[in-house]
Design an enzyme around this catalytic site. Structure first.
Site, PDB file in Angstrom:
ATOM      1  N   LYS A  36     -77.232  51.710   4.798  1.00  0.00           N
ATOM      2  CA  LYS A  36     -75.822  51.568   5.153  1.00  0.00           C
ATOM      3  C   LYS A  36     -75.614  51.280   6.635  1.00  0.00           C
ATOM      4  O   LYS A  36     -76.516  51.474   7.449  1.00  0.00           O
ATOM      5  CB  LYS A  36     -75.042  52.822   4.728  1.00  0.00           C
ATOM      6  N   ARG A  54     -79.494  58.685  -3.603  1.00  0.00           N
ATOM      7  CA  ARG A  54     -79.249  57.336  -4.160  1.00  0.00           C
ATOM      8  C   ARG A  54     -79.819  56.318  -3.174  1.00  0.00           C
ATOM      9  O   ARG A  54     -79.318  56.190  -2.060  1.00  0.00           O
ATOM     10  CB  ARG A  54     -77.743  57.141  -4.352  1.00  0.00           C
TER      11      ARG A  54
HETATM   12  C1  7PJ Z   1     -72.455  55.096  -2.992  1.00  0.00           C
HETATM   13  C2  7PJ Z   1     -72.206  54.944  -4.353  1.00  0.00           C
HETATM   14  C3  7PJ Z   1     -72.581  56.414  -2.465  1.00  0.00           C
HETATM   15  C4  7PJ Z   1     -72.223  57.227  -4.696  1.00  0.00           C
HETATM   16  C5  7PJ Z   1     -72.269  53.008  -3.415  1.00  0.00           C
HETATM   17  C6  7PJ Z   1     -73.964  51.083  -1.184  1.00  0.00           C
HETATM   18  C7  7PJ Z   1     -72.525  50.959  -1.545  1.00  0.00           C
HETATM   19  N1  7PJ Z   1     -72.097  55.990  -5.213  1.00  0.00           N
HETATM   20  N2  7PJ Z   1     -72.092  53.628  -4.598  1.00  0.00           N
HETATM   21  N3  7PJ Z   1     -72.461  57.428  -3.360  1.00  0.00           N
HETATM   22  N4  7PJ Z   1     -72.504  53.860  -2.419  1.00  0.00           N
HETATM   23  N5  7PJ Z   1     -72.113  58.284  -5.493  1.00  0.00           N
HETATM   24  O1  7PJ Z   1     -74.841  51.306  -1.992  1.00  0.00           O
HETATM   25  O2  7PJ Z   1     -74.235  50.903   0.023  1.00  0.00           O
HETATM   26  O3  7PJ Z   1     -72.776  56.643  -1.263  1.00  0.00           O
HETATM   27  S1  7PJ Z   1     -72.172  51.286  -3.251  1.00  0.00           S
END
Ligand code: 7PJ
Length: 282
Positions: free
Chosen positions: A225, A259
């Protein structure tokens, strides 16, 4: 925590691998679409195989890009991206599939297709989403976001970011419980990068143990990010070390699910951490 037919022990962090089925995601957009715009399912399955070989415990399938300034997708477009992938993964692999969505229609269809978890960056605030998850009986991750993706990075502002994120998440927990979702099925996520400056993100990151004390497992997504880009002054393809460093610091604060995009590197770091922890007294 039970995810459908799967049980995950979150006392040590699990790896959720990001699988973006979108033409426009910031780190891997478009990679699974042929020139004619058709989704290339065999290519996606090859990717899933690699994610599992790397040590992924959950595959998070997303059909809507939520990067800043992303254009919204229609429900039918999202369904056509996500559902065939959930079915194909379930047919071929033995791994829980999470679906990254806010739309009640997608939640219901994902549950029918065998998804084991719902991950919603809008914390089930779309009309019908609470009910869809309650009926599906699946675990859900509630994420904090300030505003909507299109505008969220325009001057984000908080009086006390930790307090406000906690208050929001607890209000969403209450809404979930009122809708019939069991507390054991709820995970929380402060939503790094979603309507937050670098300082907000760092303050929240330092407060992960405090968020953990609310009593719900935490999910953290910081992989590649812009907060890493801002600290290191590096483009998205050079943020793996920064991502893995943050994953380790999150793991030390008791986070249950990480994640990530770089699954194998994160798995190595977790293995090292576990080895040190297990042997520190021996
Ligand atoms: C996140 C997400 C996060 C959760 C994305 C990216 C943007 N779901 N979906 N937490 N970020 N729960 O992957 O940079 O931080 S999309």
């Amino acid at each position: 925590m039970n995810l459908g037919q799967y049980h995950l022990d979150l006392s040590s962090p699990c790896i959720m691998a990001v699988l973006n089925i979108t033409p426009d995601s910031f780190s891997d957009g478009g990679r699974f679409f042929a020139q004619n715009g058709q989704l290339d399912i065999p290519l996606v399955m090859t990717r899933v195989e690699a994610l599992l070989a790397g040590g992924a415990n959950i595959i998070d399938v997303g059909g809507e890009s939520t990067r800043p300034n992303a254009t919204p997708v229609s429900v039918s477009e999202e369904l056509s991206r996500v559902i065939p992938i959930v079915e194909a993964i379930n047919a071929r692999f033995d791994v829980p599939v999470s679906v990254d969505t806010s739309a009640p229609e997608v939640i219901a269809a994902a549950a029918r297709a065998g998804a084991a978890m719902i991950n919603d960056v809008r914390a089930l605030q779309c009309p019908g989403a609470l009910e869809a998850v309650a009926i599906a009986g699946l675990p859900v991750c509630l994420m904090h976001m300030s505003g909507e993706p299109r505008m969220m990075q325009n001057n984000p502002c908080y009086r006390d970011v930790v307090q406000e994120v906690e208050t929001f998440l607890l209000a969403r927990v209450n809404a979930c419980v009122a809708a019939g979702i069991t507390p054991e099925n709820i995970l929380l996520d402060p939503g790094f990068g979603f309507g937050k400056t670098l300082e907000h993100n760092l303050t929240l990151f330092r407060s992960l143990s405090e968020l953990r004390a609310l009593g719900f497992p935490l999910l953290v997504g910081v992989s590649r990010k812009s907060m890493i880009g801002a600290i290191l002054d590096k483009p998205v393809d050079q943020r793996m070390v920064g991502s893995v460093a943050l994953a380790m610091l999150a793991a030390q604060q008791g986070v249950g699910i990480l994640r990530v995009h770089d699954v194998a590197a994160t798995a190595d770091v977790l293995k090292i951490m576990r080895a040190v922890e297990e042997r520190k007294d021996g």
